[in-house]
Design an enzyme around this catalytic site. Structure first.
Site, PDB file in Angstrom:
ATOM      1  N   ASP A 163      -9.906 -28.546 -10.325  1.00  0.00           N
ATOM      2  CA  ASP A 163     -11.294 -29.109 -10.439  1.00  0.00           C
ATOM      3  C   ASP A 163     -11.114 -30.421  -9.881  1.00  0.00           C
ATOM      4  OD1 ASP A 163     -13.806 -30.038 -10.962  1.00  0.00           O
ATOM      5  OD2 ASP A 163     -13.519 -30.217 -13.160  1.00  0.00           O
ATOM      6  N   GLU A 213     -14.467 -38.862  -9.520  1.00  0.00           N
ATOM      7  CA  GLU A 213     -14.523 -38.728 -11.044  1.00  0.00           C
ATOM      8  C   GLU A 213     -13.019 -38.794 -11.271  1.00  0.00           C
ATOM      9  OE1 GLU A 213     -16.044 -34.958 -11.731  1.00  0.00           O
ATOM     10  OE2 GLU A 213     -15.455 -34.876 -13.984  1.00  0.00           O
ATOM     11  N   GLU A 269     -19.899 -23.306 -17.371  1.00  0.00           N
ATOM     12  CA  GLU A 269     -19.842 -24.543 -18.255  1.00  0.00           C
ATOM     13  C   GLU A 269     -21.267 -24.386 -18.927  1.00  0.00           C
ATOM     14  OE1 GLU A 269     -18.772 -27.855 -15.833  1.00  0.00           O
ATOM     15  OE2 GLU A 269     -16.659 -27.828 -16.083  1.00  0.00           O
TER      16      GLU A 269
END
Ligand code: GCW
Length: 610
Positions: free
Chosen positions: A315, A343, A236
């Site tokens: 993820d 998240e 990323e």
């Protein structure tokens, strides 16, 4: 202080108590003196983190190593508060490194933080209330966490200076947590030498190696017990060895050699994939990426490198299979990474108790496969530390699993309830335990169906957006059309299933033996596919979403009549209303999405919007 499992203890630790024995004695005395019992201690340095507890005529005796006495004291208090038996014989933690990874930025924000701002950073500096940090230390020690990584794995300026100009501040922070058996760790930027004037960060370059060696010497002089470096590289948009044509073993080993003389460890994250994928490309399959990169490197990492692998290959989605790397790297020290920060699991608004997830993962890979354990923190500056009071359970249970990875989810949930809400009746405690125990499955039912993943709102990751990720570059597609949904990850498709050992691969590869909850992770199936329970795929999607909402409504009922302490009750009920709205939104958006594509009516004639 609100951390209720320690409610019976005084609110502060006098600054003079510097050593863990003093902390332990203070805690034990505060708890047991009013109960007319005495606690005595003896230290056996060789025991390290281990301890033994004994009962005698005046009270109790704790024998332990330096942090062992501390863990012994908390175990004693825990047993007393929950009415549990004293653990027999020598107790030692299963994982020597029990890490909390904090994604705190120095401006005070927290990446994926849902409980307020950073507890220690603000305005690009360390800024904290030392009493609160001591409370943090107690909290971590009381559940058994022993390493705190202070800054985000995405090292955002000026956090790169934590290892040079900000070192004195880092050292002062370490001093506060040391008496609680908590060592610091720091996330470092692989390209840091270039910010200091070098023309490259190539790990095979002698000047780069010398730069890191010098830096290490200075860092460990300031903080001799620093646990090590956490590194997100080539992921990323973070810099890494690939820029210089080097592989991850070369990158990690270079850092490892610089810090080995001081006992430091490199925790190298395996969260690497192509985040610039073209959605038109159906060959590249993100879950395949980490295995393809790292498995061939098994055996190439130095002894003080630990490869930190997220529990699933994507993820931290609501439902993923475990990462196949856990079956494939016997000659590499691995760490298992969980995410306490919710998240993708409800932002600490929705209730999502994680122990059932961890039980599944640890059962699948065996507790001895990872050599260390890490979790992304769910803490922040909110008065109750975690936004939702029930999210404290996840931190507590994480620490307990890190000591005893064989724990049953129900046992740890009941233990936490006993410590936190001891005034509830047995029936009320049981009702809360069942609610928490089932909360993950409930959340799973109203969100993305059957292991599909990524139907979440890309902006922020809360709420439904079935096509939000579909034409983006993150490798996160469901490829739903009017006939079918999902990605074929068998040998006939992307081949992901073959990254597992043969018997597991075979189970996943056949849609009739693949667990229902992972069906759409491994397969692309028509809506009229008949599942193991006899229902069609589309009917199962509808049923799950209705059931998920109904279960959420039932949770709200249970909580309405539960006499929680007032300050918790208000927050819990307010968040429950938001969760119910969220569940309704997910139910209706997902059902409508699939109804529009498939044209299928609900067998039970329930309302699905056009
Ligand atoms: O899940 C993703 C998050 C990023 C995070 C990344 C990682 C810290 O959305 O915010 O970056 O994972 O684990 O590195």
């Amino acid at each position: 202080m609100h951390y209720a499992w320690l409610n019976a203890l005084p609110h502060d630790i006098p600054a003079t108590l510097r050593r863990s024995l003093e902390v332990a004695a203070f805690e034990a005395d505060a708890f047991f003196a009013p109960r007319q019992k005495q606690v005595s201690f003896s230290v056996e340095p060789g025991l390290g983190e281990a301890y033994r507890l004994e009962e005698n005529k005046d009270g109790f005796h704790v024998t332990g190593g330096e942090s062992g006495v501390l863990y012994g004291a908390y175990a004693l208090i825990r047993a007393q508060q929950t009415g549990g038996a004293l653990p027999q014989g020598e107790q030692r933690p299963h994982y020597p490194l029990r890490m909390l990874n904090c994604w705190d930025n120095m401006d005070g924000s927290i990446e994926r933080g849902y409980a307020g701002r950073s507890l220690w950073f603000e305005e690009d500096a360390f800024q904290y209330d030392p009493r609160r940090i001591r409370q943090l230390g107690r909290m971590l020690a009381s559940c058994g966490v022993n390493v705190l990584c202070v800054n985000n794995v995405n090292v955002i300026p000026p956090a790169q200076h934590l290892i040079d100009t900000l070192l004195p501040d880092l050292a002062a922070f370490a001093d506060i947590l040391r008496p609680f058996g908590v060592r610091l760790m720091v996330s470092v930027d692989f390209a840091m030498p270039m910010q200091d004037g070098l023309s490259t960060a190539d790990p095979l370059d002698a000047a780069v190696q010398a730069w890191w060696a010098d830096r290490a010497k200075e860092i460990w002089t300031a903080i001799p017990d620093l646990a090590g470096f956490l590194v997100k590289a080539d992921s990323e948009h973070r810099p890494g060895p690939a820029t210089y044509g080097r592989n991850h073993a070369q990158g990690a080993n270079m850092l490892a050699r610089a810090i080995a003389p001081y006992g430091g460890q490199v925790i190298w994250r395996a969260f690497v994939y192509n985040c610039l994928q073209d959605w038109r490309d159906t060959e590249t399959d993100r879950p395949c990426a980490a295995f393809a990169l790292y498995q061939p490197m098994d055996g190439q990492f130095d002894d003080n490198v630990i490869l930190q692998v997220k529990n699933g290959p994507y993820d931290f989605q609501v439902r993923e299979p475990v990462s196949p790397l856990f079956y494939a790297m016997p000659r590499t020290r691995l760490a298992l990474e969980f995410q306490l920060a919710q998240e993708y699991t409800g932002h600490q608004i929705d209730i999502y108790a994680m122990p059932p997830l961890w039980r599944e993962v640890l059962d699948a890979i065996g507790p001895d496969t990872p050599r260390a354990i890490a979790a992304v923190s769910n803490l922040g500056r909110d008065e109750n530390w975690t936004g939702h009071p029930f999210a404290q359970l996840n931190l507590y249970a994480y620490g307990r699993f890190a000591w005893e990875p064989d724990m049953e989810p129900e046992a740890v949930i009941c233990e936490w309830i006993g410590l936190t809400y001891g005034d509830l009746t047995a029936d009320q405690r049981d009702a809360l335990a069942q609610l928490l125990l089932q909360s993950r499955e409930t959340y799973e039912k109203y969100t993305a169906p059957l292991g599909l993943c990524w139907m979440v709102n890309p902006a922020g990751h809360y709420g439904p957006s079935p096509y939000g990720y579909e034409f983006q570059s993150w490798g996160t597609y469901n490829r739903a059309d009017r006939d079918a949904v999902g990605i074929d990850r068998t040998a006939a498709g992307t081949g992901y299933a073959d990254q597992y050992p043969p018997e597991i691969a075979a189970r996943y590869a056949d849609p009739h033996s693949c667990p229902d909850n992972l069906l759409l992770f491994f397969h692309r199936l028509p809506y009229d596919f008949v599942m193991q329970d006899g229902r069609t795929l589309i009917q199962r999607i509808y049923d799950d979403h209705f059931e998920g909402y109904d279960r959420t409504a039932a949770m709200a009922e249970t909580l309405r009549v539960l006499p929680l302490p007032e300050q918790d009750r208000a927050v819990v009920l307010e968040r429950m209303e938001r969760q119910l709205r969220n569940a309704r939104e997910w139910r209706d958006v997902i059902n409508t999405f699939f109804r529009r594509f498939s044209g299928a009516e609900d067998d039970k004639g329930r309302k699905i919007y056009k």
